[in-house]
Every structure is written in structure tokens, then in C-alpha cells.
Design an enzyme around this catalytic site. Structure first.
Site, mmCIF file in Angstrom:
data_model
loop_
_atom_site.group_PDB
_atom_site.id
_atom_site.type_symbol
_atom_site.label_atom_id
_atom_site.label_comp_id
_atom_site.label_asym_id
_atom_site.label_seq_id
_atom_site.Cartn_x
_atom_site.Cartn_y
_atom_site.Cartn_z
ATOM 1 N N VAL A 11 63.016 -25.067 27.081
ATOM 2 C CA VAL A 11 64.303 -25.317 26.434
ATOM 3 C C VAL A 11 64.319 -26.680 25.743
ATOM 4 O O VAL A 11 64.713 -26.806 24.577
ATOM 5 C CB VAL A 11 65.443 -25.215 27.476
ATOM 6 C CG1 VAL A 11 66.764 -25.691 26.890
ATOM 7 C CG2 VAL A 11 65.573 -23.775 27.953
ATOM 8 N N GLU A 148 72.094 -22.852 27.091
ATOM 9 C CA GLU A 148 71.084 -22.362 26.159
ATOM 10 C C GLU A 148 70.780 -20.896 26.479
ATOM 11 O O GLU A 148 70.716 -20.518 27.648
ATOM 12 C CB GLU A 148 69.814 -23.218 26.297
ATOM 13 C CG GLU A 148 68.709 -22.854 25.335
ATOM 14 C CD GLU A 148 69.186 -22.802 23.879
ATOM 15 O OE1 GLU A 148 69.779 -23.779 23.401
ATOM 16 O OE2 GLU A 148 68.968 -21.756 23.237
ATOM 17 N N LYS A 201 77.106 -18.752 30.783
ATOM 18 C CA LYS A 201 75.642 -18.635 30.901
ATOM 19 C C LYS A 201 75.274 -17.624 32.002
ATOM 20 O O LYS A 201 74.437 -16.739 31.814
ATOM 21 C CB LYS A 201 75.042 -20.017 31.212
ATOM 22 C CG LYS A 201 73.556 -20.015 31.506
ATOM 23 C CD LYS A 201 72.730 -19.555 30.309
ATOM 24 C CE LYS A 201 71.285 -19.323 30.715
ATOM 25 N NZ LYS A 201 70.498 -18.696 29.662
ATOM 26 N N LEU A 247 67.286 -2.402 27.342
ATOM 27 C CA LEU A 247 67.385 -1.020 27.802
ATOM 28 C C LEU A 247 65.998 -0.414 27.699
ATOM 29 O O LEU A 247 65.717 0.374 26.794
ATOM 30 C CB LEU A 247 68.391 -0.259 26.916
ATOM 31 C CG LEU A 247 69.246 0.797 27.598
ATOM 32 C CD1 LEU A 247 70.080 0.202 28.719
ATOM 33 C CD2 LEU A 247 70.175 1.452 26.581
ATOM 34 N N CYS A 257 64.429 -16.816 34.497
ATOM 35 C CA CYS A 257 65.896 -16.955 34.425
ATOM 36 C C CYS A 257 66.692 -15.864 35.134
ATOM 37 O O CYS A 257 67.537 -16.165 35.960
ATOM 38 C CB CYS A 257 66.334 -17.050 32.974
ATOM 39 S SG CYS A 257 65.910 -18.639 32.249
HETATM 40 N N1 LIG Z 1 63.052 -21.020 30.066
HETATM 41 C C1 LIG Z 1 64.018 -20.344 29.469
HETATM 42 O O1 LIG Z 1 63.772 -19.347 28.788
HETATM 43 C C2 LIG Z 1 65.456 -20.795 29.602
HETATM 44 C C3 LIG Z 1 66.440 -20.224 28.763
HETATM 45 C C4 LIG Z 1 67.755 -20.658 28.879
HETATM 46 C C5 LIG Z 1 68.091 -21.637 29.812
HETATM 47 N N2 LIG Z 1 67.111 -22.152 30.633
HETATM 48 C C6 LIG Z 1 67.513 -23.217 31.562
HETATM 49 O O2 LIG Z 1 67.153 -24.460 30.934
HETATM 50 C C7 LIG Z 1 66.674 -25.390 31.904
HETATM 51 C C8 LIG Z 1 65.263 -25.816 31.550
HETATM 52 O O3 LIG Z 1 64.426 -24.691 31.641
HETATM 53 P P1 LIG Z 1 62.886 -24.775 31.243
HETATM 54 O O4 LIG Z 1 62.337 -23.395 31.407
HETATM 55 O O5 LIG Z 1 62.744 -25.460 29.944
HETATM 56 O O6 LIG Z 1 62.355 -25.730 32.411
HETATM 57 P P2 LIG Z 1 60.887 -26.308 32.618
HETATM 58 O O7 LIG Z 1 60.701 -26.398 34.078
HETATM 59 O O8 LIG Z 1 59.927 -25.540 31.772
HETATM 60 O O9 LIG Z 1 60.968 -27.772 31.993
HETATM 61 C C9 LIG Z 1 61.634 -28.822 32.606
HETATM 62 C C10 LIG Z 1 60.953 -30.114 32.176
HETATM 63 O O10 LIG Z 1 61.753 -31.220 32.586
HETATM 64 C C11 LIG Z 1 60.901 -32.261 33.021
HETATM 65 N N3 LIG Z 1 61.704 -33.150 33.874
HETATM 66 C C12 LIG Z 1 62.228 -32.895 35.087
HETATM 67 N N4 LIG Z 1 62.964 -33.940 35.519
HETATM 68 C C13 LIG Z 1 62.911 -34.882 34.551
HETATM 69 C C14 LIG Z 1 63.496 -36.176 34.386
HETATM 70 N N5 LIG Z 1 64.298 -36.705 35.306
HETATM 71 N N6 LIG Z 1 63.194 -36.871 33.282
HETATM 72 C C15 LIG Z 1 62.391 -36.344 32.326
HETATM 73 N N7 LIG Z 1 61.850 -35.124 32.410
HETATM 74 C C16 LIG Z 1 62.107 -34.385 33.501
HETATM 75 C C17 LIG Z 1 59.764 -31.540 33.716
HETATM 76 O O11 LIG Z 1 58.598 -32.359 33.774
HETATM 77 C C18 LIG Z 1 59.569 -30.322 32.807
HETATM 78 O O12 LIG Z 1 58.631 -30.569 31.779
HETATM 79 C C19 LIG Z 1 66.798 -24.679 33.249
HETATM 80 O O13 LIG Z 1 68.011 -25.043 33.834
HETATM 81 C C20 LIG Z 1 66.770 -23.204 32.881
HETATM 82 O O14 LIG Z 1 67.432 -22.412 33.837
HETATM 83 C C21 LIG Z 1 65.817 -21.766 30.528
#
Ligand SMILES: NC(=O)c1ccc[n+]([C@@H]2O[C@H](COP(=O)([O-])OP(=O)(O)OC[C@H]3O[C@@H](n4cnc5c(N)ncnc54)[C@H](O)[C@@H]3O)[C@@H](O)[C@H]2O)c1
Length: 465
Positions: A11, A148, A201, A247, A257
Site C-alpha cells: 500500500v 485503501e 473498509k 464470483l 486482507c
Molecule cells: N496489501 C494490500 O493489498 C492491502 C490493501 C488495502 C489495505 N491494506 C492495509 O494497508 C496496510 C499496509 O498493508 P501492506 O500490505 O502494504 O503491509 P506490508 O506489511 O506489506 O508493509 C508494511 C511496511 O511498513 C513498514 N513499517 C512498519 N512499521 C514502520 C514504521 N514505524 N516506520 C516505517 N516503516 C514501518 C514495514 O517494514 C513494511 O515494509 C495494512 O493495514 C493492510 O491491512 C493492504
């Protein structure tokens, strides 16, 4: 605007690249130095093909740079976006430590950014807890919860063309800055309070999960009636009130997610004593759907043969979708240990992982270098990923390498059913797939639709956000 994006996962990196494309000057912040080193060279630290070129373009144009620490962010900035992880704990409650730490870092910036946008998925009430807590008015004056909805595999397209943008805020004076942040994105902006934005969300992901679990019921219905699951889903989904997205007959919902967010809702329901019976049923149905494959293998090979330990079961693919290397909550994580408990001798073929990587996930498991090696001597095969080499394989020839009963469980309904039916294989799809070719007698309007999505080519599946 000058913007910082904390967290450079699926994201955060998408947001950083997208915002840079929109003309903002962006700094991506991630506490993982290896990730930042790769990104600084314009290289992807994980697989998301849609981001490769736009990332390289943004770093070349110097509109996007990266640091490992918020303290290294050059201030002042106009906005900071928080997109760190919120992984599930064993109870289902999301772990908010990453988000809390990131927010604390943002609130330590001097001067504070004018806008603080949280994108991480957080349970209802989290924002109001933060706003009522130690940061109080200083945060409320700049805080927006903006969830997101992107899909992995199409992340940047989804950023550029979202179905909607949501802004949950308590200070309406922030709206012009929110609009400026999202400038160039042509989508309806729903403005609401932070708690409602948090619920949006979860509502979205819970509804998608419900669709997938409902398909599980349809699979059972089709198995009991002999109806063709593909035709039932196509014709049902063409009703615009229902829609074809999500579907699709598969082995349940998976990914980083939907499982996490439905479990978080169940946790909320149990914690607050407010039942969410549909969510409970969706989770239970998904577990049953994922274990359907174990039952098919157990019935197909027989407990005696399995318990003797000599029944090889080839697992074809570990990814839940070909276009993402994200194995968080992928079906293989549940399925493989379950198959081992019934005595199956597993042999895995996953073209994108090295044997070392596969055995890190599944210690001691047998690894095959190709389809032929995986299937030689196997009594059963499970298709977990619709890799083209699996879908387009010469199945009648491969069948000769297998041992009886030559069971093939297609959890993606991606194999050419008619070709398999004509081979010595015992083909088991997710629901009957009776008609895989166009009937010459089909009226033209039906033929037209079937031509538009021929069944023998793998269709893009539901991409799990
Ligand atoms: N992956 C998806 O398709 C998706 C879609 C919509 C929403 N989300 C939501 O978005 C959020 C992020 O998801 P993601 O899949 O990108 O997560 P992810 O685990 O792939 O990425 C998170 C990143 O944040 C970094 N991080 C953690 N703590 C930190 C800090 N204090 N300072 C700097 N960097 C830090 C980690 O090193 C990692 O690279 C989650 O809450 C998820 O539920 C994800």
C-alpha cells in the site's frame, strides 16, 4: 505538495509512486534498510509488476526518494501518509503497534505536517481513540482516515482509478488539502467521520469475503444437482445487481486482507457482545471451503493408503494468485499442514520459489523442479495456482506418469475440463464443470457471450485486496 509516506509495503509504495505521478514530491519511509536500499535504486523489493515501471520513472525523475527513519525526513512537509502493516494477532485483533509507532514518529516532527492521513486498516474506534488520546487537538486538526482498497497485482491502476476515495475527518477545514493530495484522481470522494471510514473498509472486505463464501454454497448446490458451476456463476454475475467480481469457484478466500479483516470483525463482535452472525458464518464457510480439498484427497485415496505413508500428493503452485508473491494467509499455509496430518506425502512444484525458500515455509517437504517430476508416481495432484504451464500442460500425457487413482483436484477451476475428462485422470473441480466448449446449437446471443470469455483460457481471478 511535499509528502512523506510511512511504510513501503504494497500500500505505502503504491501510494508513494502514485502521489509522485500526481506531481507531489514524495519521500517514502520504511524501517527496513534492505527494502529502502533496493527502492533507492528504483528496484522493487517485492513482486508487484504494475509498480515496476512507474517506480523507476519516479526515482529517475527524483520526485520520489527513500529514507529509513522519519527523523531523516526533510521538514517541513505538507502531508504524511501512514501505510504500515496491521497484522492479525492469534485472537483476530489487529496488531496496531506499527501504526502507533508510526503516528508517534509523525507527531514528533517539527513543524508538524498540515495533514496526517492514515491508510492502514484499523478497527472501528481506533482513530477516535487516537484523537482523544495524548495527541488530542494537535492531531484532530490534521487527521484523516482514508482507507485503501487496492488489489495486489493491479495496485497502481487501482490507485489511479479507484472506485471511490473516502476521507474520515473531524475538521472539515482539511478538505481542500485532502483534495489537493488526491488531485488528478477522478473518483467520488466520500467525506465522513473517521469511525465510519474505518467501517467502510471492513464492510467492503467483509462483503467480498461473503461473495466468495457464498460461492462455496453454490459449489455444494451444483455438486448436489449436477449444474455447471461455471455457467451458474457467469449467468448469475451478469446481473449488474450482483456483478461478476469475486464470483468465482475457488478453494475459499485467501491473502493478506480478507481473512485478517473478517477475523478482526469477529473479534470485535465477541469483544463487544454484538453478534455479527453473517461474518461468523462467512469465516466458518471459508474454513470448510479450504478444507474441501483435504476431504476430496482423503476420500479419493482412502485412509489406509494415506496412513501407510506412500501416497504422493503433488502440490502444483503455492501462490494464491500468480501475480503476487505475497503468501500471507495463502491457502497452502492451511492446506499443506492439514494434508500432512492425514498422511499425504507432499511434493511441491512452485516455479517462482527455490527449494530452500519452499522448505523454509514447509520444513522437510519434497520439492520438484517441474511438473513432470512433481507428477511422476503421484496418486493425486492439487492445483493451487493457475500457472500457465499447469493450465496448458499436456494432461493426457502427464496422466501416464501418475499412479492410480490419478486424482487431480483443481482448486482454481482453471484446467480444461473436457481434455481432462477424456484422459485417464479423475478430475475434481470446485463444482461440476460440464460444458467447456461452445455448443454449435447455441443461439447467437449466448455464443457471443461465451466467445467473450472462453472457458479454456484461465480467467483473471478475484484479486484479493
Ligand atoms: N496489501 C494490500 O493489498 C492491502 C490493501 C488495502 C489495505 N491494506 C492495509 O494497508 C496496510 C499496509 O498493508 P501492506 O500490505 O502494504 O503491509 P506490508 O506489511 O506489506 O508493509 C508494511 C511496511 O511498513 C513498514 N513499517 C512498519 N512499521 C514502520 C514504521 N514505524 N516506520 C516505517 N516503516 C514501518 C514495514 O517494514 C513494511 O515494509 C495494512 O493495514 C493492510 O491491512 C493492504
Amino acid at each position: 505538495m511535499r509528502v512523506g509516506v510511512v511504510g513501503q509495503g504494497y500500500v505505502g509504495l503504491t501510494a508513494a509512486v502514485g502521489l509522485a505521478e500526481q506531481g507531489h514530491v514524495v519521500t517514502g519511509i520504511d524501517c527496513d534498510p534492505a527494502r529502502v536500499a533496493m527502492l533507492a535504486k528504483g528496484r522493487m523489493p517485492f513482486e508487484e509488476p504494475s509498480l515496476e515501471l512507474p517506480l523507476a520513472a519516479a526515482t529517475d525523475a527524483q520526485s520520489l526518494s527513500f529514507v529509513t527513519d522519519l527523523a531523516d525526513l526533510e521538514v517541513p512537509v505538507d502531508a504524511v501518509v501512514v501505510a504500515v502493516g496491521s497484522p492479525p494477532t492469534p485472537s483476530g485483533r489487529p496488531d496496531l503497534r506499527q501504526a502507533g509507532a508510526a503516528l508517534a514518529g509523525v507527531m514528533a516532527l517539527d513543524p508538524l505536517p498540515g495533514l496526517v492521513v492514515v491508510k492502514s486498516t484499523i478497527p472501528p474506534g481506533t482513530s477516535s481513540g487516537w484523537l482523544a488520546g495524548r495527541w488530542g487537538e494537535r492531531l484532530a486538526d490534521r487527521y484523516v482516515y482514508s482507507p485503501e482498497f487496492l488489489n495486489q497485482g493491479a495496485a497502481i491502476e487501482d490507485w489511479r482509478h479507484p472506485a471511490r476515495l473516502v476521507a474520515g475527518l473531524t475538521d472539515a477545514g482539511l478538505l481542500p488539502v485532502v483534495r489537493e493530495l488526491y488531485r488528478g484522481i477522478d473518483a467520488p470522494l466520500v467525506v465522513t467521520d473517521p469511525t465510519s471510514a474505518e467501517v467502510v473498509k471492513y464492510a467492503s472486505n467483509a462483503f467480498l469475503a461473503t461473495k466468495v463464501s457464498f460461492v462455496g454454497d453454490l459449489i455444494t448446490l451444483c455438486e448436489g444437482t449436477g449444474a455447471d458451476i461455471d455457467d451458474v456463476l457467469t449467468a448469475t454475475g451478469l446481473d449488474p445487481r450482483i456483478g461478476t467480481a469475486f464470483l468465482r469457484a475457488e478453494g475459499g478466500y485467501a491473502g493478506s486482507c480478507l481473512p485478517k479483516d473478517t477475523l478482526a470483525l469477529r473479534h470485535w463482535a465477541r469483544l463487544t457482545g454484538r453478534p455479527l452472525p453473517v461474518i461468523e458464518a462467512v469465516i466458518a464457510a471459508n474454513q470448510a471451503q479450504q478444507l474441501r480439498t483435504v476431504r476430496i484427497i482423503e476420500e479419493g485415496l482412502g485412509p489406509a493408503r494415506l496412513l501407510a505413508g506412500d501416497a504422493i500428493v503433488a502440490v502444483l503452485g503455492l501462490r494464491y494468485q500468480p501475480w503476487t508473491d505475497d503468501l500471507r494467509d495463502a491457502p497452502c499455509m492451511t492446506l499443506l499442514p492439514e494434508l500432512q496430518t492425514i498422511g499425504a506425502r507432499l511434493r511441491v512444484f512452485e516455479p517462482t520459489l527455490t527449494p530452500g525458500q519452499i522448505t523454509t515455509f514447509f520444513p522437510g517437504i519434497e520439492v520438484a523442479a517441474g511438473l513432470e517430476e512433481a507428477l511422476t508416481g503421484a496418486a493425486a495432484a492439487i492445483v493451487l495456482t493457475d500457472w500457465p504451464q499447469t493450465v496448458n500442460a499436456p494432461w493426457p500425457q502427464l496422466a501416464t506418469l501418475m499412479e492410480t487413482p490419478r486424482l487431480v483436484v483443481d482448486t482454481k477451476n482453471c484446467l480444461p475440463a473436457d481434455m481432462l475428462a477424456a484422459s485417464p485422470l479423475r478430475y475434481h473441480s470446485m463444482g461440476p464443470r460440464a460444458h467447456t466448449t461452445l455448443s454449435p446449437a447455441s443461439p447467437p446471443h449466448i455464443a457471443e457471450h461465451e466467445n467473450a470469455s472462453p472457458k479454456q483460457t484461465p480467467r483473471p481471478g478475484p484479486r484479493i485486496p
